[in-house]
Design a protein around this motif. Structure first.
Motif, PDB file in Angstrom:
ATOM      1  N   TRP A  16      79.322 146.583 -41.751  1.00  0.00           N
ATOM      2  CA  TRP A  16      80.671 147.094 -41.506  1.00  0.00           C
ATOM      3  C   TRP A  16      80.633 148.481 -40.881  1.00  0.00           C
ATOM      4  O   TRP A  16      81.463 148.816 -40.051  1.00  0.00           O
ATOM      5  CB  TRP A  16      81.476 147.098 -42.789  1.00  0.00           C
ATOM      6  CG  TRP A  16      81.775 145.715 -43.273  1.00  0.00           C
ATOM      7  CD1 TRP A  16      82.055 144.623 -42.502  1.00  0.00           C
ATOM      8  CD2 TRP A  16      81.822 145.267 -44.612  1.00  0.00           C
ATOM      9  NE1 TRP A  16      82.267 143.535 -43.306  1.00  0.00           N
ATOM     10  CE2 TRP A  16      82.136 143.895 -44.598  1.00  0.00           C
ATOM     11  CE3 TRP A  16      81.634 145.895 -45.830  1.00  0.00           C
ATOM     12  CZ2 TRP A  16      82.269 143.137 -45.752  1.00  0.00           C
ATOM     13  CZ3 TRP A  16      81.765 145.141 -46.989  1.00  0.00           C
ATOM     14  CH2 TRP A  16      82.092 143.782 -46.934  1.00  0.00           C
ATOM     15  N   LEU A  17      79.672 149.280 -41.281  1.00  0.00           N
ATOM     16  CA  LEU A  17      79.499 150.594 -40.664  1.00  0.00           C
ATOM     17  C   LEU A  17      79.112 150.440 -39.202  1.00  0.00           C
ATOM     18  O   LEU A  17      79.625 151.156 -38.332  1.00  0.00           O
ATOM     19  CB  LEU A  17      78.445 151.390 -41.433  1.00  0.00           C
ATOM     20  CG  LEU A  17      78.346 152.877 -41.140  1.00  0.00           C
ATOM     21  CD1 LEU A  17      79.639 153.576 -41.540  1.00  0.00           C
ATOM     22  CD2 LEU A  17      77.179 153.477 -41.890  1.00  0.00           C
ATOM     23  N   ALA A  18      78.224 149.479 -38.910  1.00  0.00           N
ATOM     24  CA  ALA A  18      77.825 149.215 -37.526  1.00  0.00           C
ATOM     25  C   ALA A  18      78.999 148.681 -36.709  1.00  0.00           C
ATOM     26  O   ALA A  18      79.143 149.016 -35.532  1.00  0.00           O
ATOM     27  CB  ALA A  18      76.664 148.229 -37.490  1.00  0.00           C
ATOM     28  N   GLY A  20      82.060 149.509 -37.101  1.00  0.00           N
ATOM     29  CA  GLY A  20      82.858 150.690 -36.780  1.00  0.00           C
ATOM     30  C   GLY A  20      82.232 151.504 -35.667  1.00  0.00           C
ATOM     31  O   GLY A  20      82.925 152.055 -34.820  1.00  0.00           O
ATOM     32  N   LEU A  21      80.904 151.595 -35.672  1.00  0.00           N
ATOM     33  CA  LEU A  21      80.221 152.321 -34.600  1.00  0.00           C
ATOM     34  C   LEU A  21      80.458 151.664 -33.246  1.00  0.00           C
ATOM     35  O   LEU A  21      80.628 152.341 -32.237  1.00  0.00           O
ATOM     36  CB  LEU A  21      78.711 152.396 -34.879  1.00  0.00           C
ATOM     37  CG  LEU A  21      78.265 153.398 -35.930  1.00  0.00           C
ATOM     38  CD1 LEU A  21      76.794 153.207 -36.257  1.00  0.00           C
ATOM     39  CD2 LEU A  21      78.520 154.810 -35.452  1.00  0.00           C
ATOM     40  N   LEU A  82      84.640 151.610 -44.661  1.00  0.00           N
ATOM     41  CA  LEU A  82      83.365 151.754 -43.954  1.00  0.00           C
ATOM     42  C   LEU A  82      83.536 151.579 -42.450  1.00  0.00           C
ATOM     43  O   LEU A  82      82.858 152.233 -41.660  1.00  0.00           O
ATOM     44  CB  LEU A  82      82.344 150.769 -44.499  1.00  0.00           C
ATOM     45  CG  LEU A  82      81.899 151.061 -45.926  1.00  0.00           C
ATOM     46  CD1 LEU A  82      81.062 149.934 -46.465  1.00  0.00           C
ATOM     47  CD2 LEU A  82      81.141 152.361 -45.976  1.00  0.00           C
ATOM     48  N   TYR A  83      84.430 150.682 -42.047  1.00  0.00           N
ATOM     49  CA  TYR A  83      84.711 150.496 -40.622  1.00  0.00           C
ATOM     50  C   TYR A  83      85.281 151.780 -40.018  1.00  0.00           C
ATOM     51  O   TYR A  83      84.869 152.204 -38.937  1.00  0.00           O
ATOM     52  CB  TYR A  83      85.689 149.334 -40.438  1.00  0.00           C
ATOM     53  CG  TYR A  83      86.073 149.093 -39.003  1.00  0.00           C
ATOM     54  CD1 TYR A  83      85.214 148.414 -38.155  1.00  0.00           C
ATOM     55  CD2 TYR A  83      87.291 149.524 -38.508  1.00  0.00           C
ATOM     56  CE1 TYR A  83      85.565 148.190 -36.834  1.00  0.00           C
ATOM     57  CE2 TYR A  83      87.647 149.300 -37.198  1.00  0.00           C
ATOM     58  CZ  TYR A  83      86.773 148.631 -36.356  1.00  0.00           C
ATOM     59  OH  TYR A  83      87.123 148.414 -35.061  1.00  0.00           O
ATOM     60  N   CYS A  85      84.908 154.834 -41.205  1.00  0.00           N
ATOM     61  CA  CYS A  85      83.844 155.851 -41.197  1.00  0.00           C
ATOM     62  C   CYS A  85      82.902 155.650 -40.016  1.00  0.00           C
ATOM     63  O   CYS A  85      82.495 156.610 -39.375  1.00  0.00           O
ATOM     64  CB  CYS A  85      83.059 155.798 -42.503  1.00  0.00           C
ATOM     65  SG  CYS A  85      83.969 156.408 -43.919  1.00  0.00           S
ATOM     66  N   GLY A  86      82.566 154.396 -39.746  1.00  0.00           N
ATOM     67  CA  GLY A  86      81.730 154.108 -38.587  1.00  0.00           C
ATOM     68  C   GLY A  86      82.414 154.473 -37.282  1.00  0.00           C
ATOM     69  O   GLY A  86      81.779 154.968 -36.351  1.00  0.00           O
ATOM     70  N   ILE A  89      82.195 158.250 -36.926  1.00  0.00           N
ATOM     71  CA  ILE A  89      80.843 158.638 -36.527  1.00  0.00           C
ATOM     72  C   ILE A  89      80.600 158.283 -35.064  1.00  0.00           C
ATOM     73  O   ILE A  89      80.018 159.061 -34.311  1.00  0.00           O
ATOM     74  CB  ILE A  89      79.803 157.960 -37.443  1.00  0.00           C
ATOM     75  CG1 ILE A  89      79.900 158.533 -38.853  1.00  0.00           C
ATOM     76  CG2 ILE A  89      78.386 158.159 -36.895  1.00  0.00           C
ATOM     77  CD1 ILE A  89      79.089 157.770 -39.879  1.00  0.00           C
ATOM     78  N   GLY A  90      81.078 157.115 -34.653  1.00  0.00           N
ATOM     79  CA  GLY A  90      80.920 156.702 -33.251  1.00  0.00           C
ATOM     80  C   GLY A  90      81.670 157.608 -32.303  1.00  0.00           C
ATOM     81  O   GLY A  90      81.201 157.910 -31.195  1.00  0.00           O
TER      82      GLY A  90
END
Length: 93
Positions: A16-18, A20-21, A82-83, A85-86, A89-90
């Motif tokens: 999920w973080l990925a 979002g990135l 988490l999405y 947050c990603g 960060i992206g």
């Protein structure tokens, strides 16, 4: 079989973080759907083993399925955070 499910569920937040990135909503749903398919196949396998394996029973299959679905739903509730947050960060990169 049971150890793989816990490892898959532990990897969900990273996916999920990925997602979002990469800013992709399709990637947000894909890991959850894949894990849901895995849980369904495992449930059907346990139900087929009823009468053959000494540990398999219909109650055991239901217990395992409900436990894993509750754990998956708790993880899915965490996915938008988490999405986002990603995505932050992206955007910062």
């Amino acid at each position: 079989m049971f150890h793989l499910t816990r490892r898959f569920q532990a990897g969900l937040p990273l996916f999920w973080l990925a997602a979002g990135l990469f800013d992709s909503l399709m990637l947000l749903a894909l890991p959850s759907l894949a894990l849901l398919a895995w849980l369904l196949l495992r449930h059907l396998r346990i139900v087929r083993m009823v009468g053959v394996a000494p540990w398999a029973s219909v109650r055991f299959a239901r217990h395992v399925m409900v436990d894993d679905l509750m754990r998956l739903s708790a993880h899915v509730l965490l996915s938008p955070v988490l999405y986002l947050c990603g995505g932050i960060i992206g955007a910062a990169l």
